[in-house]
Design a protein around this motif. Structure first.
Motif, PDB file in Angstrom:
ATOM      1  N   SER A  20      -3.836 -12.467  -4.461  1.00 12.15           N
ATOM      2  CA  SER A  20      -2.981 -12.911  -3.372  1.00 12.15           C
ATOM      3  C   SER A  20      -1.890 -11.873  -3.128  1.00 12.15           C
ATOM      4  CB  SER A  20      -2.349 -14.268  -3.731  1.00 12.15           C
ATOM      5  OG  SER A  20      -1.436 -14.658  -2.745  1.00 12.15           O
ATOM      6  N   PRO A  21      -1.945 -11.179  -1.989  1.00 16.57           N
ATOM      7  CA  PRO A  21      -0.928 -10.159  -1.726  1.00 16.57           C
ATOM      8  C   PRO A  21       0.319 -10.776  -1.110  1.00 16.57           C
ATOM      9  CG  PRO A  21      -2.509 -10.172   0.054  1.00 16.57           C
ATOM     10  CD  PRO A  21      -2.948 -11.231  -0.914  1.00 16.57           C
ATOM     11  N   GLU A  22       1.399 -10.026  -1.257  1.00 17.72           N
ATOM     12  CA  GLU A  22       2.665 -10.466  -0.674  1.00 17.72           C
ATOM     13  C   GLU A  22       3.495  -9.234  -0.347  1.00 17.72           C
ATOM     14  OE1 GLU A  22       5.430 -11.972  -3.464  1.00 17.72           O
ATOM     15  OE2 GLU A  22       6.696 -12.994  -1.983  1.00 17.72           O
TER      16      GLU A  22
ATOM     17  N   SER B 262       9.698  -2.305   1.822  1.00 15.17           N
ATOM     18  CA  SER B 262       9.597  -1.368   0.700  1.00 15.17           C
ATOM     19  C   SER B 262       8.765  -1.883  -0.463  1.00 15.17           C
ATOM     20  CB  SER B 262      11.000  -1.043   0.149  1.00 15.17           C
ATOM     21  OG  SER B 262      11.794  -0.439   1.126  1.00 15.17           O
ATOM     22  N   LEU B 263       8.483  -3.154  -0.456  1.00 13.11           N
ATOM     23  CA  LEU B 263       7.838  -3.782  -1.606  1.00 13.11           C
ATOM     24  C   LEU B 263       6.497  -4.403  -1.249  1.00 13.11           C
ATOM     25  CD1 LEU B 263      10.905  -5.640  -3.176  1.00 13.11           C
ATOM     26  CD2 LEU B 263       9.882  -3.503  -3.949  1.00 13.11           C
ATOM     27  N   LEU B 264       5.580  -4.309  -2.185  1.00 15.35           N
ATOM     28  CA  LEU B 264       4.279  -4.952  -2.028  1.00 15.35           C
ATOM     29  C   LEU B 264       3.880  -5.505  -3.388  1.00 15.35           C
ATOM     30  CD1 LEU B 264       1.902  -5.388   0.003  1.00 15.35           C
ATOM     31  CD2 LEU B 264       0.894  -3.303  -0.952  1.00 15.35           C
ATOM     32  N   ASN B 265       3.499  -6.753  -3.414  1.00 16.04           N
ATOM     33  CA  ASN B 265       3.064  -7.387  -4.653  1.00 16.04           C
ATOM     34  C   ASN B 265       1.606  -7.804  -4.560  1.00 16.04           C
ATOM     35  OD1 ASN B 265       5.739  -7.310  -5.700  1.00 16.04           O
ATOM     36  ND2 ASN B 265       6.236  -9.210  -4.619  1.00 16.04           N
ATOM     37  N   LEU B 266       0.967  -7.914  -5.711  1.00 12.45           N
ATOM     38  CA  LEU B 266      -0.374  -8.484  -5.771  1.00 12.45           C
ATOM     39  C   LEU B 266      -0.369  -9.521  -6.889  1.00 12.45           C
ATOM     40  CD1 LEU B 266      -3.240  -8.383  -4.602  1.00 12.45           C
ATOM     41  CD2 LEU B 266      -3.825  -6.724  -6.403  1.00 12.45           C
ATOM     42  N   HIS B 267      -0.460 -10.797  -6.494  1.00  6.87           N
ATOM     43  CA  HIS B 267      -0.438 -11.901  -7.453  1.00  6.87           C
ATOM     44  C   HIS B 267      -1.858 -12.182  -7.919  1.00  6.87           C
ATOM     45  CE1 HIS B 267       3.722 -12.387  -6.410  1.00  6.87           C
ATOM     46  NE2 HIS B 267       3.420 -12.611  -5.142  1.00  6.87           N
TER      47      HIS B 267
END
Lengths: 115, 113
Positions: A65-67, A72-77
């Motif tokens: 699940s990306p966010e 500036s930020l990118l997460n991958l849950h």
């Protein structure tokens, strides 16, 4: 600053765990990407964010699940992963989607092992 | 589907010689191509790019050639050095609305001292 920073560098997680991969860039880029790379294979595109909105999802399973909280930020849950999800996860950024001919800068990746 | 591929999976060259790495692409609408170098344990590193309105572009010790007629891309490295040992990928931007980089299979370049 032409760096894309990814944390953590290494991650070992069980199949019932929930974890997150993080990516950060301060180049003012408005497009950010997640790629998955298995050993001896090329990177495979997973997601593309453009101006903080998801623009491409390459039919990735919902356990990823990306966010994109800000530009500036990118997460991958990650949740309920399988051992075959073990790979190098690469984040990249590029100037933006208004111009197609700009290179993507890659981070060093997170080496994920699912046990 | 559309894909980018490489002819040679492994290339061994003597230090000081020139190296040529080839790549075939199948999407005739692609208009932007990039060569990346990836060292062990690291992310891909940009080497050089070329737009479809060009057939040649030179950088420092590297030259990219684009032949749109046969849909072929090549990377030439002059005076190859041990530090050039890595996996080299060509990538093609096939995104209709923006950046969607598709990578070729990769070529391992080994430089012998």
């Amino acid at each position: 600053d032409t760096e894309v920073t990814q944390t953590p560098k290494h991650l070992v997680m069980g199949m019932t765990n929930k974890k997150s991969l993080k990516c950060e860039q301060h180049m003012g880029h408005r497009a950010m990407y997640w790629y998955k790379q298995k050993a001896k294979k090329p990177p495979e595109l997973m997601f593309v964010y453009s101006y903080e909105k998801l623009s491409i999802n390459e039919s990735v399973p919902s356990r990823f699940s990306p966010e994109c909280p800000n530009s500036s930020l990118l997460n991958l849950h990650l949740h309920a992963l399988q051992p075959e999800d073990s790979a190098l996860y690469l984040c990249a950024s590029s100037q933006g989607l208004s111009s197609r001919d700009t290179e993507a800068f890659f981070g060093q990746g997170t080496r994920l092992t699912v046990v | 589907g559309e894909s980018v591929g490489l002819h040679l999976p492994t290339l061994s060259v003597q230090e000081g010689d020139n190296s040529i790495i080839n790549c075939a692409y199948s999407n005739s609408a692609s208009d932007y191509f990039i060569w990346y170098k990836q060292e062990s344990g690291k992310g891909p590193q940009f080497i050089i790019d070329i737009r479809s309105n060009m057939d040649k572009r030179q950088g420092q010790r590297v030259t990219v050639l684009l032949n749109k007629t046969v849909k072929h891309l090549s990377l030439q490295i002059a005076a190859t050095q041990p530090g050039d040992s890595a996996v080299y990928f060509c990538a093609e931007n096939i995104g209709e609305y923006g950046n969607k980089l598709v990578f070729g299979a990769g070529t391992i370049l080994r430089v012998k001292s």
